[in-house]
Design a protein around this motif. Structure first.
Motif, PDB file in Angstrom:
ATOM      1  N   TYR A 299      -3.045 -76.689 105.741  1.00  0.00           N
ATOM      2  CA  TYR A 299      -1.874 -75.854 105.480  1.00  0.00           C
ATOM      3  C   TYR A 299      -1.543 -75.823 103.987  1.00  0.00           C
ATOM      4  O   TYR A 299      -1.112 -74.799 103.456  1.00  0.00           O
ATOM      5  N   VAL A 300      -1.730 -76.958 103.316  1.00  0.00           N
ATOM      6  CA  VAL A 300      -1.498 -76.983 101.870  1.00  0.00           C
ATOM      7  C   VAL A 300      -2.430 -75.996 101.187  1.00  0.00           C
ATOM      8  O   VAL A 300      -2.013 -75.210 100.321  1.00  0.00           O
ATOM      9  N   GLU A 301      -3.702 -76.000 101.596  1.00  0.00           N
ATOM     10  CA  GLU A 301      -4.663 -75.075 101.003  1.00  0.00           C
ATOM     11  C   GLU A 301      -4.278 -73.623 101.279  1.00  0.00           C
ATOM     12  O   GLU A 301      -4.389 -72.758 100.405  1.00  0.00           O
ATOM     13  N   MET A 302      -3.799 -73.356 102.490  1.00  0.00           N
ATOM     14  CA  MET A 302      -3.367 -71.999 102.829  1.00  0.00           C
ATOM     15  C   MET A 302      -2.177 -71.576 101.980  1.00  0.00           C
ATOM     16  O   MET A 302      -2.097 -70.430 101.515  1.00  0.00           O
ATOM     17  N   LEU A 303      -1.237 -72.515 101.751  1.00  0.00           N
ATOM     18  CA  LEU A 303      -0.069 -72.193 100.928  1.00  0.00           C
ATOM     19  C   LEU A 303      -0.463 -71.882  99.483  1.00  0.00           C
ATOM     20  O   LEU A 303       0.125 -71.002  98.853  1.00  0.00           O
ATOM     21  N   THR A 304      -1.431 -72.612  98.963  1.00  0.00           N
ATOM     22  CA  THR A 304      -1.830 -72.385  97.569  1.00  0.00           C
ATOM     23  C   THR A 304      -2.555 -71.057  97.387  1.00  0.00           C
ATOM     24  O   THR A 304      -2.739 -70.601  96.264  1.00  0.00           O
ATOM     25  N   LYS A 305      -2.941 -70.433  98.499  1.00  0.00           N
ATOM     26  CA  LYS A 305      -3.680 -69.170  98.421  1.00  0.00           C
ATOM     27  C   LYS A 305      -2.851 -67.955  98.854  1.00  0.00           C
ATOM     28  O   LYS A 305      -3.375 -66.853  98.977  1.00  0.00           O
ATOM     29  N   VAL A 306      -1.550 -68.140  99.107  1.00  0.00           N
ATOM     30  CA  VAL A 306      -0.723 -67.000  99.507  1.00  0.00           C
ATOM     31  C   VAL A 306      -0.567 -66.037  98.337  1.00  0.00           C
ATOM     32  O   VAL A 306      -0.691 -66.420  97.172  1.00  0.00           O
TER      33      VAL A 306
END
Length: 325
Positions: A299-306
Motif C-alpha cells: 500500500y505504501v508503494e501504491m500511495l507513492t505512485k498516485v
C-alpha cells in the motif's frame, strides 16, 4: 502505580538495568500524545535523578499515561445519564437500537420516542439524543444522527465520536471516515528533497503561514524530533509537534518524487499532523490508520505512485476498513 513504577525504574537505571518493551514502537506511533508526555516526563527524570531512560522504558511509562486516558474516556461515557432515541415509529427498530445503546451506556436510562413524541422527549430532559431525522423542536442536548439499523462498527464509532470534545453530529451517517475532513488538496504535494529537516521546515512553515499551526509550530516539531525520530517503517514519516495545540485541524501530505535514505531509514511519504488540543481521540484513530499503512509495504508503494489527491484519499479509505474508522 506510576509512582511505584518510576521508583523501581530509577533504582534499576542507577544499576544499569533496563527492560525491553516490544510495544514501545507501536505506542510511539499509535499513542503519540501519551508518548510525548512520557518523553517529557523521562527528560525530567534525567535532569532530576541523572538517569538515562531508554526508548523501551519510555514506552512503559507511556503505558501508564495511556491507561489513564482510557479511564478518562470511560468516565466520559458514564457521564450520560438520560438518553433519548428518536425513530420514525418508535417500534421494533427503535427497540433494537435501544438494546444496542444500552450496551454502550449500561448505567443510563435509555428511552425511545417516535418522531411525533418530541414533546415527551423534551419532558424526559435527555443529556444525549440519537435520532434518524432532524428534530422539529429545539432541545438542549447533544445530538447524533444515526441510521435505522446499527452494526457493531457503528457502536465503536459512537464511542469515538463522544470521546471528542467537538464532533460533527452527522459523522455516523456519512460515507467518509471521521478523519477524512482533516486532509485537503491544498496540503497535498509531490516534492523533491534530500533532507528530512528541510521537509519538516517547509511543511511546518506552510501550516503556520496559512493559519493552521500556531506561531512556533515548526519549532515544536523539531523539539519532538530531538527526542525520537518520526521516520518510521517502510518510508512512512509522521512528524508532529511535542504539544498538540493547533488553530485548525489539518494533515499535510508530501510524497517524495525520489525517496532517499536518512539515518539508515528510507523516506517516501510524509504525513504532518496539525490538530487542535481537543482532538485526542481522532488523533489516535489517524495514527492507528497510519500504523496499519506502514505495515503494508504494497500500500505504501501504491500511495507513492498516485497521481492526484483524490486517488490518495481513495486508497487511504481502502486501507484497514475504510468507512468504519
Amino acid at each position: 502505580m506510576l509512582l511505584t513504577h518510576v521508583s523501581l525504574l530509577i533504582d534499576r537505571l542507577h544499576n544499569k538495568i533496563s527492560y525491553q518493551n516490544p510495544l514501545a514502537n507501536e505506542l510511539n506511533i499509535t499513542y503519540p500524545m501519551m508518548f510525548n508526555i512520557a518523553l517529557q516526563f523521562c527528560s525530567m527524570l534525567h535532569e532530576k535523578y541523572n538517569v538515562e531512560v531508554t526508548f523501551d522504558e519510555i514506552g512503559f511509562v507511556a503505558m501508564h499515561f495511556a491507561s489513564h486516558m482510557e479511564k478518562e474516556k470511560q468516565g466520559k461515557l458514564l457521564s450520560y445519564n438520560r438518553i433519548g432515541i428518536v425513530c420514525s415509529s418508535g417500534g421494533g427498530s427503535a427497540y433494537m437500537i435501544k438494546i444496542q445503546i444500552e450496551s454502550l451506556f449500561p448505567q443510563a436510562e435509555v428511552k425511545t420516542f417516535s418522531f411525533l413524541q418530541q414533546d415527551e422527549l423534551k419532558t424526559f430532559q435527555p443529556d444525549l439524543i440519537f435520532t434518524i431525522m432532524p428534530l422539529s423542536q429545539e432541545i438542549k442536548a447533544p445530538i447524533i444522527y444515526i441510521k435505522e439499523l446499527l452494526d457493531d462498527k457503528d457502536l465503536v464509532k459512537i464511542k469515538q465520536i463522544l470521546q471528542c470534545e467537538e464532533y460533527d453530529p452527522y459523522t455516523l451517517i456519512q460515507d467518509n471516515p471521521m478523519y477524512y475532513s482533516f486532509f485537503s488538496k491544498d496540503f497535498f504535494k509531490f516534492i523533491e528533497a534530500d533532507s528530512y529537516e528541510n521537509i519538516i521546515r517547509m511543511m511546518g512553515q506552510e501550516l503556520e503561514e496559512k493559519g493552521y499551526g500556531k506561531k512556533g509550530y515548526t519549532d515544536l516539531i523539531f523539539e519532538r524530533e530531538s527526542y525520537v525520530s518520526t521516520i518510521y517503517t517502510n518510508g512512512v514519516c509522521i512528524p508532529h509537534p511535542l504539544e498538540t495545540d493547533a488553530l485548525k485541524n489539518m494533515i499535510s501530505v508530501a510524497i517524495l518524487k525520489k525517496p532517499f535514505v536518512q539515518n539508515g531509514k528510507e523516506i517516501k511519504i510524509v504525513f504532518m499532523i496539525c490538530l487542535k488540543k481537543d482532538q485526542v481521540e481522532i488523533y489516535k484513530v489517524i495514527t492507528k490508520k497510519l500504523y496499519r499503512l506502514m505495515q503494508k509495504s504494497n500500500y505504501v508503494e501504491m500511495l507513492t505512485k498516485v497521481d492526484s489527491f483524490e486517488e490518495m484519499m481513495s486508497l487511504m479509505k481502502e486501507i484497514g476498513g475504510g468507512n468504519n474508522e
